[in-house]
Write a protein that holds these residues in place. Structure first.
Motif, mmCIF file in Angstrom:
data_model
loop_
_atom_site.group_PDB
_atom_site.id
_atom_site.type_symbol
_atom_site.label_atom_id
_atom_site.label_comp_id
_atom_site.label_asym_id
_atom_site.label_seq_id
_atom_site.Cartn_x
_atom_site.Cartn_y
_atom_site.Cartn_z
ATOM 1 N N ILE A 72 0.772 -0.747 0.317
ATOM 2 C CA ILE A 72 0.108 -0.346 0.277
ATOM 3 C C ILE A 72 1.363 1.196 0.439
ATOM 4 O O ILE A 72 1.558 1.296 1.259
ATOM 5 C CB ILE A 72 -0.733 -0.331 1.204
ATOM 6 N N ILE A 73 0.769 2.417 -0.863
ATOM 7 C CA ILE A 73 1.125 3.371 -0.849
ATOM 8 C C ILE A 73 -0.223 4.699 -1.271
ATOM 9 O O ILE A 73 -0.930 4.598 -1.231
ATOM 10 C CB ILE A 73 1.853 3.660 -2.235
ATOM 11 N N ALA A 74 0.039 5.766 0.109
ATOM 12 C CA ALA A 74 -0.618 6.719 0.279
ATOM 13 C C ALA A 74 -0.932 7.403 -0.908
ATOM 14 O O ALA A 74 0.290 7.620 -1.652
ATOM 15 C CB ALA A 74 -0.616 7.275 1.424
ATOM 16 N N GLY A 75 -2.011 7.884 -1.170
ATOM 17 C CA GLY A 75 -2.161 8.675 -2.816
ATOM 18 C C GLY A 75 -1.267 9.751 -2.149
ATOM 19 O O GLY A 75 -0.467 10.447 -3.326
ATOM 20 N N SER A 76 -1.741 10.450 -1.135
ATOM 21 C CA SER A 76 -0.647 11.641 -0.431
ATOM 22 C C SER A 76 0.371 11.732 -0.955
ATOM 23 O O SER A 76 1.245 12.819 -1.578
ATOM 24 C CB SER A 76 -1.001 12.238 0.157
ATOM 25 N N ASP A 77 2.015 10.775 -0.902
ATOM 26 C CA ASP A 77 2.617 10.340 -1.317
ATOM 27 C C ASP A 77 2.968 9.993 -2.587
ATOM 28 O O ASP A 77 4.124 10.631 -3.283
ATOM 29 C CB ASP A 77 3.199 8.761 -0.917
ATOM 30 N N ILE A 78 2.613 9.900 -3.392
ATOM 31 C CA ILE A 78 2.390 9.600 -5.309
ATOM 32 C C ILE A 78 2.141 11.397 -5.470
ATOM 33 O O ILE A 78 2.975 11.571 -6.263
ATOM 34 C CB ILE A 78 1.083 9.199 -5.492
ATOM 35 N N ASN A 79 1.128 11.722 -5.532
ATOM 36 C CA ASN A 79 0.734 12.953 -5.586
ATOM 37 C C ASN A 79 -0.310 13.950 -4.360
ATOM 38 O O ASN A 79 -1.421 13.894 -5.488
ATOM 39 C CB ASN A 79 0.097 12.823 -7.404
ATOM 40 N N ALA A 80 0.027 14.525 -3.371
ATOM 41 C CA ALA A 80 -0.839 15.245 -2.494
ATOM 42 C C ALA A 80 -2.006 15.906 -3.561
ATOM 43 O O ALA A 80 -2.890 15.921 -2.989
ATOM 44 C CB ALA A 80 -0.327 16.141 -2.215
ATOM 45 N N ASN A 81 -2.165 16.725 -4.397
ATOM 46 C CA ASN A 81 -2.724 17.514 -5.047
ATOM 47 C C ASN A 81 -4.146 17.032 -6.097
ATOM 48 O O ASN A 81 -4.974 17.212 -5.811
ATOM 49 C CB ASN A 81 -2.407 18.434 -6.058
ATOM 50 N N ASN A 82 -3.155 15.576 -6.230
ATOM 51 C CA ASN A 82 -4.402 14.774 -7.368
ATOM 52 C C ASN A 82 -5.376 13.025 -6.568
ATOM 53 O O ASN A 82 -5.966 12.800 -6.767
ATOM 54 C CB ASN A 82 -4.056 14.074 -8.285
ATOM 55 N N TYR A 83 -4.548 12.809 -5.473
ATOM 56 C CA TYR A 83 -4.363 11.374 -5.175
ATOM 57 C C TYR A 83 -4.790 11.540 -3.701
ATOM 58 O O TYR A 83 -5.024 10.419 -2.823
ATOM 59 C CB TYR A 83 -3.725 10.537 -4.608
ATOM 60 N N THR A 84 -4.868 12.425 -2.429
ATOM 61 C CA THR A 84 -4.891 12.262 -1.045
ATOM 62 C C THR A 84 -6.297 11.443 -1.056
ATOM 63 O O THR A 84 -7.085 11.818 -1.300
ATOM 64 C CB THR A 84 -5.062 13.615 -0.737
ATOM 65 N N GLY A 85 -6.608 11.279 -0.040
ATOM 66 C CA GLY A 85 -7.951 10.107 0.367
ATOM 67 C C GLY A 85 -8.290 9.073 -0.635
ATOM 68 O O GLY A 85 -9.118 8.217 -0.485
ATOM 69 N N ALA A 86 -6.775 8.891 -0.627
ATOM 70 C CA ALA A 86 -7.075 6.916 -1.482
ATOM 71 C C ALA A 86 -5.700 6.593 -1.004
ATOM 72 O O ALA A 86 -4.181 7.025 -0.800
ATOM 73 C CB ALA A 86 -7.136 7.650 -2.973
ATOM 74 N N ASP A 87 -5.801 4.980 -1.449
ATOM 75 C CA ASP A 87 -4.326 4.277 -0.523
ATOM 76 C C ASP A 87 -4.338 3.363 -2.878
ATOM 77 O O ASP A 87 -4.992 2.938 -3.003
ATOM 78 C CB ASP A 87 -4.235 3.986 -0.522
ATOM 79 N N ALA A 88 -2.945 3.654 -2.944
ATOM 80 C CA ALA A 88 -2.703 2.792 -4.299
ATOM 81 C C ALA A 88 -2.309 1.010 -3.693
ATOM 82 O O ALA A 88 -1.613 0.987 -2.777
ATOM 83 C CB ALA A 88 -1.983 3.080 -5.251
ATOM 84 N N VAL A 89 -2.888 0.488 -3.918
ATOM 85 C CA VAL A 89 -2.672 -1.089 -3.570
ATOM 86 C C VAL A 89 -1.830 -1.926 -4.682
ATOM 87 O O VAL A 89 -2.654 -1.209 -6.324
ATOM 88 C CB VAL A 89 -3.990 -1.706 -3.684
ATOM 89 N N PHE A 90 -1.163 -2.853 -4.166
ATOM 90 C CA PHE A 90 0.126 -3.560 -5.492
ATOM 91 C C PHE A 90 -0.291 -5.041 -4.905
ATOM 92 O O PHE A 90 -0.139 -4.817 -3.882
ATOM 93 C CB PHE A 90 1.259 -2.870 -5.714
ATOM 94 N N THR A 91 -0.215 -5.833 -6.407
ATOM 95 C CA THR A 91 -0.356 -7.200 -5.633
ATOM 96 C C THR A 91 1.075 -7.788 -6.603
ATOM 97 O O THR A 91 1.551 -7.584 -7.077
ATOM 98 C CB THR A 91 -1.624 -7.374 -6.065
ATOM 99 N N LYS A 92 1.149 -8.454 -5.691
ATOM 100 C CA LYS A 92 2.298 -9.328 -5.978
ATOM 101 C C LYS A 92 2.550 -10.159 -7.105
ATOM 102 O O LYS A 92 1.750 -11.019 -6.352
ATOM 103 C CB LYS A 92 3.543 -10.036 -4.336
ATOM 104 N N GLN A 93 3.088 -10.819 -8.019
ATOM 105 C CA GLN A 93 2.315 -11.631 -9.093
ATOM 106 C C GLN A 93 3.796 -13.150 -8.490
ATOM 107 O O GLN A 93 4.751 -12.433 -8.005
ATOM 108 C CB GLN A 93 3.124 -10.903 -11.191
#
Length: 170
Positions: A149-170
Motif C-alpha cells: 500500500i502506498i498513500a495517494g498523498s505520497d504519490i501526488n498530494a494534489n490529486n490522490y489525497t484520500g486514496a491508497d494505491a494497492v499493489f499485488t505481487k505477481q
C-alpha cells in the motif's frame, strides 16, 4: 513529470524487503522476513469513504475496468541489485476510453513508459532517485506478503489525497 515520479516511487517502494518481529505463542519474538523482490502490479485504488472526489472515483472505475481486462497499467519489478523498473501505461489511457449507455468502455493501452532507478529501504521508509535525480523518501505499508500500500498523498498530494494505491505481487 509527476507521473514519472510516481511510477519510480512506486517501483522503488515495491522492491524492498523488510523484517518484522512477530511474537509466537510462548511470548518469544521471532523475525519474519518479507521479500518484496519481484513484480508488483497496481490492482486497486482504495478511496477513503469520507472523500467525495469525482476524479478519484473515475480513476478507480478506470482501474477496475483495466483489471477486468487483465491489463496491467502500472508495474514495478524490484531486483536484488537495488534497481527497480517501472512500466507505466497511464499516459496512454485517455485515447482508449469511451463512455456509452452500458457504462465505461476501455481498451488496454499498448504503449508504455519504462524507467529504471535505484532504491533502498529502512523500516517502512522507501528511498529512491526521482526524475530530478534527487533522493525521495516515502512511507510504505505491507498488508501481507503479497499486498503493498502506498498513500495517494505520497504519490501526488494534489490529486490522490484520500486514496491508497494497492499493489499485488505477481
Amino acid at each position: 513529470m509527476k507521473k514519472s515520479i510516481i511510477i519510480v516511487f512506486l517501483a522503488i517502494f515495491t522492491a524492498f524487503s523488510c523484517s518484522t518481529d512477530n511474537e509466537d505463542d510462548s511470548g518469544n519474538t521471532q523475525e519474519t522476513t518479507i521479500n518484496l523482490l519481484g513484480t508488483w502490479v497496481l490492482t486497486d485504488l482504495r478511496i477513503d469513504e469520507n472523500t467525495n472526489d469525482d476524479d478519484l472515483n473515475f480513476a478507480k472505475q478506470l482501474l477496475d475496468a483495466f483489471s477486468a481486462l487483465d491489463c496491467d497499467i502500472v508495474t514495478f519489478t524490484f531486483r536484488n541489485d537495488n534497481t527497480v523498473t517501472s512500466e507505466d501505461k497511464t499516459n496512454f489511457i485517455i485515447q482508449n476510453v469511451t463512455a456509452g449507455a452500458g457504462g465505461l468502455s476501455v481498451d488496454c493501452p499498448t504503449e508504455s513508459v519504462s524507467e529504471t532507478t535505484t532504491w533502498s529501504l529502512d523500516g517502512d521508509q522507501l528511498t529512491f532517485i526521482n526524475d530530478d535525480l534527487e533522493e525521495e523518501t516515502i512511507t510504505i505499508e505491507l498488508e501481507d506478503e503479497n499486498t503493498l500500500i502506498i498513500a495517494g498523498s505520497d504519490i501526488n498530494a494534489n490529486n490522490y489525497t484520500g486514496a491508497d494505491a494497492v499493489f499485488t505481487k505477481q
